[in-house]
Design an enzyme around this catalytic site. Structure first.
Site, short mmCIF file in Angstrom:
data_model
loop_
_atom_site.label_atom_id
_atom_site.label_comp_id
_atom_site.label_asym_id
_atom_site.label_seq_id
_atom_site.Cartn_x
_atom_site.Cartn_y
_atom_site.Cartn_z
N GLY A 159 0.85 -1.20 0.00
CA GLY A 159 0.00 0.00 0.00
C GLY A 159 0.88 1.24 0.00
O GLY A 159 2.04 1.20 -0.41
N ARG A 160 0.31 2.32 0.53
CA ARG A 160 1.03 3.60 0.49
C ARG A 160 2.36 3.53 1.24
O ARG A 160 3.38 4.03 0.77
CB ARG A 160 0.15 4.69 1.12
N ILE A 161 2.35 2.87 2.41
CA ILE A 161 3.59 2.84 3.20
C ILE A 161 4.63 1.93 2.52
O ILE A 161 5.81 2.28 2.43
CB ILE A 161 3.30 2.37 4.65
N ARG A 181 -1.92 -8.37 -2.62
CA ARG A 181 -3.12 -8.99 -3.19
C ARG A 181 -3.30 -8.60 -4.64
O ARG A 181 -3.65 -9.40 -5.49
CB ARG A 181 -4.37 -8.54 -2.41
N THR A 182 -3.09 -7.31 -4.92
CA THR A 182 -3.27 -6.85 -6.30
C THR A 182 -1.98 -6.22 -6.80
O THR A 182 -1.20 -5.64 -6.02
CB THR A 182 -4.38 -5.78 -6.37
N ARG A 242 1.47 -4.72 12.19
CA ARG A 242 0.69 -4.99 13.38
C ARG A 242 1.24 -6.23 14.07
O ARG A 242 1.69 -7.17 13.40
CB ARG A 242 -0.78 -5.31 13.03
N GLU A 271 0.78 -6.65 22.43
CA GLU A 271 1.42 -5.45 23.00
C GLU A 271 0.43 -4.69 23.89
O GLU A 271 -0.77 -4.77 23.66
CB GLU A 271 1.94 -4.55 21.86
N HIS A 289 5.98 0.59 19.29
CA HIS A 289 4.91 1.02 18.37
C HIS A 289 4.97 2.54 18.15
O HIS A 289 3.99 3.26 18.43
CB HIS A 289 3.54 0.59 18.88
N ILE A 290 6.11 3.01 17.63
CA ILE A 290 6.31 4.46 17.48
C ILE A 290 6.62 4.85 16.03
O ILE A 290 7.12 5.95 15.79
CB ILE A 290 7.45 4.96 18.39
C1 GLV Z 1 -0.20 2.73 13.63
O1 GLV Z 1 0.08 1.60 13.89
C2 GLV Z 1 -1.29 3.09 12.80
O2 GLV Z 1 -2.05 2.22 12.37
O3 GLV Z 1 -1.45 4.28 12.54
#
Ligand code: GLV
Length: 339
Positions: A159-161, A181-182, A242, A271, A289-290
């Site tokens: 995706g975007r990230i 997936r695509t 995640r 977490e 998770h930062i």
């Molecule tokens: C961070 O984990 C988010 O989903 O923005």
């Protein structure tokens, strides 16, 4: 004059964002960051027209049960596996998330973890701070890590990230493979210099495997013992997606037994608890998770959550058009007077 609608803000956020909300709403903001029980969430949502919640706040049918007042839930995050979207839609509640504004910061952080894990930054820093350097006779061949440049970067979830991570790879002269997936449009593939491959090929070829896919039940343990066994022993795994996408116990075993070189992890199963076996490993770089937590990006995320609430109530510059809704169908129900 009618009373202002009320927003319940479940997590402490920047004061200027609360001030923006106060122009239109009565704001009840939590000053303290701590886990909130389902009963607390239910009570908070029961007295509000809108809520801004964090990723640790699970909003499901039970929490929404009997609530006829709530209209909007804005999530402080792009991932929204803490929201039961079907339940929200059934309850006539519009949900929103914070995409786009965090893409580049999370992509930066994925690289921070790749570099730190490959070059043993965490372990070396712990060693230095523990005072081991003086008198250690550190050798020329101590602290050897892995190069990134010229290696193969694998991205699972494009995706975007994922695309942001891929774009940065050309600076390291890395080959980029992805599985999704695509297939991406050809122009985007070219811009990212990325080639689509099957998951088995991705696992087998990647020197660095970065996970950026959303959490769904189908993705649970997408990287478990069999997938780890299919990776190179010299590979580095990075998870900025995640917890639960990786089987953390299987990962710890692979890292401990030298079946995988290193890992960089920002997210964990269960977490804020972290698997104790991971905590014991020097070849795992761990962060709480930062990945989106740059000064500018966290402000932008909080403002985007507020924008969604403000617009959904017909206020502000884009009145009636929340910028990033997750279940926009709810607005047509409002318009038809069904909600
Ligand atoms: C961070 O984990 C988010 O989903 O923005």
């Amino acid at each position: 004059m009618n009373a202002k609608p009320k927003v319940w803000v479940a997590r402490p956020v920047f004061p200027e964002v609360l001030d923006r909300l106060r122009q239109y709403f009565e704001v009840e903001a939590q000053a303290e960051e701590r886990p909130r029980s389902p009963a607390e969430l239910k009570a908070g949502l029961a007295g509000a027209d809108a809520a801004i919640v964090g990723l640790a706040d699970r909003i499901d049918a039970a929490v929404l049960d009997g609530n006829t007042r709530l209209k909007v839930v804005a999530n402080l995050g792009v991932g929204h596996n803490n929201l039961d979207l079907d339940a929200l839609t059934r309850a006539g509640v519009l949900a929103s998330n914070t995409p786009d504004v965090l893409t580049e910061s999370v992509a930066d952080f994925a690289w921070a973890l790749m570099l730190a894990a490959a070059r043993r930054v965490g372990a070396a820093e712990r060693w230095l701070r523990a005072g081991h350097w003086p008198g250690s006779n550190m050798r020329f061949d101590d602290w050897l890590g892995l190069d990134l440049h010229g290696r193969t970067l694998g991205i699972l979830g494009m995706g975007r990230i994922g695309q942001g991570i891929a774009r940065r790879a050309s600076g390291f002269s890395m080959r980029v493979l992805y599985h999704n997936r695509t297939r991406l449009p050809e122009a985007v593939e070219q811009e990212c210099r990325a080639t689509l491959v099957g998951k088995p090929e991705l696992l087998a070829q990647a020197d660095f495997l970065v996970l950026v896919l959303p959490f769904t039940q189908a993705n649970r343990h997408a990287i478990g013992a069999p997938e780890l066994a299919a990776m190179k022993r010299s590979a580095v795994l990075v998870n900025v997606a995640r917890g639960g996408i990786v089987d953390d116990a299987a990962l710890a075993a692979a890292l401990r037994e030298g079946r995988l070189a290193a890992a960089g992890l920002d997210v964990f199963e269960g977490e804020p608890q972290v698997h104790p076996d991971l905590l014991a490993l020097d070849n795992a770089v761990l962060s709480p998770h930062i990945a989106s937590a740059s000064e500018d990006t966290r402000r932008a995320m909080a403002n985007l959550a507020a924008d969604n609430v403000i617009a959904a109530f017909g206020f502000g510059d884009v009145a009636g058009q929340p910028p990033t809704p997750l279940n926009p169908v709810v607005m047509s129900h409002w318009a038809a007077g069904k909600a």
